[in-house]
Design a protein around this motif. Structure first.
Motif, PDB file in Angstrom:
ATOM      1  N   PHE A   1       0.900  -1.032  -0.044  1.00 21.25           N
ATOM      2  CA  PHE A   1      -0.021  -0.212  -0.038  1.00 21.25           C
ATOM      3  C   PHE A   1       0.901   1.235   0.137  1.00 21.25           C
ATOM      4  O   PHE A   1       0.420   2.344  -0.644  1.00 21.25           O
ATOM      5  CB  PHE A   1      -0.881   0.012   1.169  1.00 21.25           C
ATOM      6  CG  PHE A   1      -2.107  -1.086   1.424  1.00 21.25           C
ATOM      7  CD1 PHE A   1      -2.522  -1.573  -0.098  1.00 21.25           C
ATOM      8  CD2 PHE A   1      -2.419  -1.521   2.527  1.00 21.25           C
ATOM      9  CE1 PHE A   1      -3.344  -2.689  -0.056  1.00 21.25           C
ATOM     10  CE2 PHE A   1      -3.543  -2.533   2.420  1.00 21.25           C
ATOM     11  CZ  PHE A   1      -3.927  -3.133   1.188  1.00 21.25           C
ATOM     12  N   ASN A   2       2.130   1.020   0.650  1.00 19.12           N
ATOM     13  CA  ASN A   2       2.993   2.289   0.669  1.00 19.12           C
ATOM     14  C   ASN A   2       4.219   2.152  -0.422  1.00 19.12           C
ATOM     15  O   ASN A   2       5.098   3.038  -0.171  1.00 19.12           O
ATOM     16  CB  ASN A   2       3.572   2.472   2.254  1.00 19.12           C
ATOM     17  CG  ASN A   2       2.687   2.951   3.067  1.00 19.12           C
ATOM     18  OD1 ASN A   2       2.452   4.153   3.230  1.00 19.12           O
ATOM     19  ND2 ASN A   2       2.066   1.698   3.822  1.00 19.12           N
ATOM     20  N   ASP A   3       3.953   1.483  -1.443  1.00 24.57           N
ATOM     21  CA  ASP A   3       4.813   1.281  -2.518  1.00 24.57           C
ATOM     22  C   ASP A   3       6.146   0.779  -2.386  1.00 24.57           C
ATOM     23  O   ASP A   3       7.186   1.338  -2.662  1.00 24.57           O
ATOM     24  CB  ASP A   3       4.839   2.657  -3.386  1.00 24.57           C
ATOM     25  CG  ASP A   3       5.355   2.714  -4.799  1.00 24.57           C
ATOM     26  OD1 ASP A   3       5.168   1.479  -5.386  1.00 24.57           O
ATOM     27  OD2 ASP A   3       5.879   3.569  -5.284  1.00 24.57           O
ATOM     28  N   PHE A   4       6.300  -0.278  -1.392  1.00 28.99           N
ATOM     29  CA  PHE A   4       7.434  -0.804  -1.036  1.00 28.99           C
ATOM     30  C   PHE A   4       8.468  -0.015  -0.574  1.00 28.99           C
ATOM     31  O   PHE A   4       9.594   0.267  -0.994  1.00 28.99           O
ATOM     32  CB  PHE A   4       8.085  -1.612  -2.228  1.00 28.99           C
ATOM     33  CG  PHE A   4       7.070  -2.556  -2.969  1.00 28.99           C
ATOM     34  CD1 PHE A   4       6.813  -3.712  -2.098  1.00 28.99           C
ATOM     35  CD2 PHE A   4       6.579  -2.291  -3.985  1.00 28.99           C
ATOM     36  CE1 PHE A   4       5.727  -4.511  -2.819  1.00 28.99           C
ATOM     37  CE2 PHE A   4       5.469  -3.188  -4.415  1.00 28.99           C
ATOM     38  CZ  PHE A   4       5.263  -4.407  -3.968  1.00 28.99           C
TER      39      PHE A   4
ATOM     40  N   ILE B   1      -0.710   4.745   7.856  1.00 28.41           N
ATOM     41  CA  ILE B   1      -0.963   3.593   8.200  1.00 28.41           C
ATOM     42  C   ILE B   1       0.170   2.699   7.995  1.00 28.41           C
ATOM     43  O   ILE B   1       0.526   2.444   6.491  1.00 28.41           O
ATOM     44  CB  ILE B   1      -2.256   2.900   7.853  1.00 28.41           C
ATOM     45  CG1 ILE B   1      -3.414   3.870   8.050  1.00 28.41           C
ATOM     46  CG2 ILE B   1      -2.447   1.660   8.413  1.00 28.41           C
ATOM     47  CD1 ILE B   1      -4.773   3.483   7.290  1.00 28.41           C
ATOM     48  N   LEU B   2       0.879   2.007   8.773  1.00 26.19           N
ATOM     49  CA  LEU B   2       1.992   1.019   8.712  1.00 26.19           C
ATOM     50  C   LEU B   2       1.697   0.038   9.502  1.00 26.19           C
ATOM     51  O   LEU B   2       2.346  -0.640  10.596  1.00 26.19           O
ATOM     52  CB  LEU B   2       3.465   1.742   9.179  1.00 26.19           C
ATOM     53  CG  LEU B   2       3.769   3.068   8.554  1.00 26.19           C
ATOM     54  CD1 LEU B   2       4.974   3.684   9.263  1.00 26.19           C
ATOM     55  CD2 LEU B   2       4.153   2.816   7.062  1.00 26.19           C
TER      56      LEU B   2
ATOM     57  N   VAL C   1      -8.493  -4.427  -0.495  1.00 23.62           N
ATOM     58  CA  VAL C   1      -8.216  -2.911  -0.031  1.00 23.62           C
ATOM     59  C   VAL C   1      -8.700  -2.743   1.494  1.00 23.62           C
ATOM     60  O   VAL C   1      -9.811  -3.435   1.754  1.00 23.62           O
ATOM     61  CB  VAL C   1      -9.054  -1.999  -0.840  1.00 23.62           C
ATOM     62  CG1 VAL C   1      -8.119  -2.206  -2.340  1.00 23.62           C
ATOM     63  CG2 VAL C   1     -10.392  -2.120  -1.041  1.00 23.62           C
ATOM     64  N   ILE C   2      -8.398  -1.715   2.103  1.00 16.55           N
ATOM     65  CA  ILE C   2      -8.738  -1.330   3.555  1.00 16.55           C
ATOM     66  C   ILE C   2     -10.063  -0.847   3.236  1.00 16.55           C
ATOM     67  O   ILE C   2     -10.396   0.105   2.527  1.00 16.55           O
ATOM     68  CB  ILE C   2      -7.908  -0.413   4.151  1.00 16.55           C
ATOM     69  CG1 ILE C   2      -6.426  -1.551   4.290  1.00 16.55           C
ATOM     70  CG2 ILE C   2      -8.498   0.068   5.295  1.00 16.55           C
ATOM     71  CD1 ILE C   2      -5.432  -0.303   5.119  1.00 16.55           C
ATOM     72  N   PRO C   3     -11.181  -1.002   3.857  1.00 16.03           N
ATOM     73  CA  PRO C   3     -12.604  -0.505   3.699  1.00 16.03           C
ATOM     74  C   PRO C   3     -12.647   1.042   4.251  1.00 16.03           C
ATOM     75  O   PRO C   3     -11.753   1.349   5.169  1.00 16.03           O
ATOM     76  CB  PRO C   3     -13.415  -1.328   4.786  1.00 16.03           C
ATOM     77  CG  PRO C   3     -12.530  -2.563   4.986  1.00 16.03           C
ATOM     78  CD  PRO C   3     -11.048  -2.458   4.914  1.00 16.03           C
TER      79      PRO C   3
END
Length: 402
Positions: free
Chosen positions: A71-74, A311-312, A223-225
């Motif tokens: 989600f954070n592009d690696f 969010i991590l 995906v996160i709701p």
């Protein structure tokens, strides 16, 4: 307090370093050249020469093993160890720091990579107020001739900026960085103007297993709701206000907030904040606020904040931008430094007004927080509340999320 900070950062380091792989790691060594920003009258006299130093880091390329990495592009996870010569051996000495950080890719191409870097850890200063207030003969020096910017040897170390990587040959890259660095103890021990630095880095990065390097690959993920969540976070701690008081005061806060998940890695929300600060009991010798009596109303402030969270996984990093709605202190500042009386005793300031941060707190506050989820509802937190560049206190909290 410092032991608790070490424990929280250890949890942070452990959480982030679970992202490593056995082969996708690299080493960086960089030289540092920079300046201390002259933020106030306590810091300016301490600045003599440029800041110089070095940083040795180990980095791990995330491979998407956990959803937040994709989600954070690696992003790249790293741990840096820093040595800084602060340019004034008598009063500032050297700083040593160790901190975990995360680098978000902004541009990733065959010829260069541009990253946004942020980290937080611990630092140690060899010179601080207590060991600089006497000369070699044991004579007490004036406050102006000591390190009146830093009161504690152990401090928080914050780093944020950009980094550029240019591959040059097999396994090697040129590295350039430009960062803002902050060293302070959040007014746990005073004096605490803190040190703000702007540093440039130049060095080399080496990837030992370059022959086995694999580009991260995306997987199909749920995906996160995009849902709303409500949370309440209660925090507490202590701080000092003035070096002549020889007192420590309790602080506390409660924040209630409503967030909405906007993307797979970002949440935004609104919060209502209430603060208690035991400093304002009328006993302090600090002549910035005119308080002569011990009243509860002077120790309370409330505000509303616009909150942003990255969010991590279990960890979230947030910055809250706040506006005081109830602040009795604003009409008790500033005061005449000579007489200790209010400059304008009949003032009735509005919600937003012009002010000098060197003389009063003002209407705007920020809180930077790290939150670590223990389960789906409970989380622990550590936060730093500031008024612009002035740290007010460090707080430790427990929260519940719905």
């Amino acid at each position: 307090m410092k032991n608790t900070l070490f424990l929280f950062l250890f949890i942070l380091w452990s959480s982030l370093l679970q992202s490593q792989t056995n082969e996708q790691f690299s080493f960086k060594i960089e030289g540092i050249y920079g300046n201390i920003i002259p933020t106030d009258q306590h810091v300016k006299p301490l600045i003599k020469k440029h800041v110089t130093g070095a940083e040795l880091s180990v980095e791990f390329q995330t491979m998407g093993d956990k959803p937040w990495q994709q989600f954070n592009d690696f992003p790249i996870i790293g741990v840096g160890s820093v040595w800084l010569d602060l340019g004034n051996p008598q009063l500032l000495g050297n700083a040593f720091a160790i901190y975990p950080y995360i680098s978000y890719p902004l541009i990733r191409s065959e010829h260069f990579r541009l990253n946004l870097k942020a980290g937080i850890g611990l630092s140690y200063l060899t010179k601080y107020y207590q060991n600089t207030k006497m000369d070699s003969g044991g004579n007490i020096l004036s406050f102006e001739n000591t390190n009146s910017a830093v009161g504690s040897p152990l401090n928080v170390y914050i780093s944020g900026g950009g980094s550029l990587e240019i591959p040059i040959t097999k396994g090697f890259s040129l590295i350039g960085e430009y960062t803002w660095n902050h060293i302070s103890d959040g007014s746990t021990i005073v004096p605490n103007s803190g040190l703000n630095l702007l540093n440039g880095f130049v060095g080399l990065k080496y990837f030992p297993n370059y022959k086995k390097y694999n580009n991260p690959t995306r997987k199909d993920l749920t995906v996160i709701p995009r849902k709303y969540s409500f949370e309440i976070n209660a925090s507490s701690g202590y701080r000092q206000l003035y070096y002549l008081d020889n007192r420590t005061y309790p602080i506390a806060s409660v924040s209630m907030s409503l967030h909405r998940t906007m993307t797979n890695y970002y949440k935004m929300g609104l919060g209502i904040d209430a603060f208690y600060d035991g400093v304002y009991d009328g006993t302090s010798l600090y002549k910035r606020t005119y308080i002569a009596t011990n009243e509860l109303k002077n120790k309370l402030r409330t505000g509303v904040s616009w909150q942003h969270e990255i969010i991590l996984g279990r960890l979230t990093a947030s910055i809250d931008l706040g506006l005081y709605l109830y602040d009795p202190l604003k009409n008790l500042e500033p005061v005449n430094k000579i007489t200790g009386e209010l400059i304008n005793p009949n003032q009735n300031k509005p919600l937003i007004y012009a002010y000098n941060i060197l003389e009063e707190d003002g209407w705007f506050y920020t809180t930077g927080k790290l939150k670590y989820a223990l389960d789906n509802h409970l989380f622990i937190s550590v936060g730093l509340k500031t008024h612009l560049e002035k740290a007010e206190f460090i707080e430790w909290g427990l929260g519940y999320r719905l």
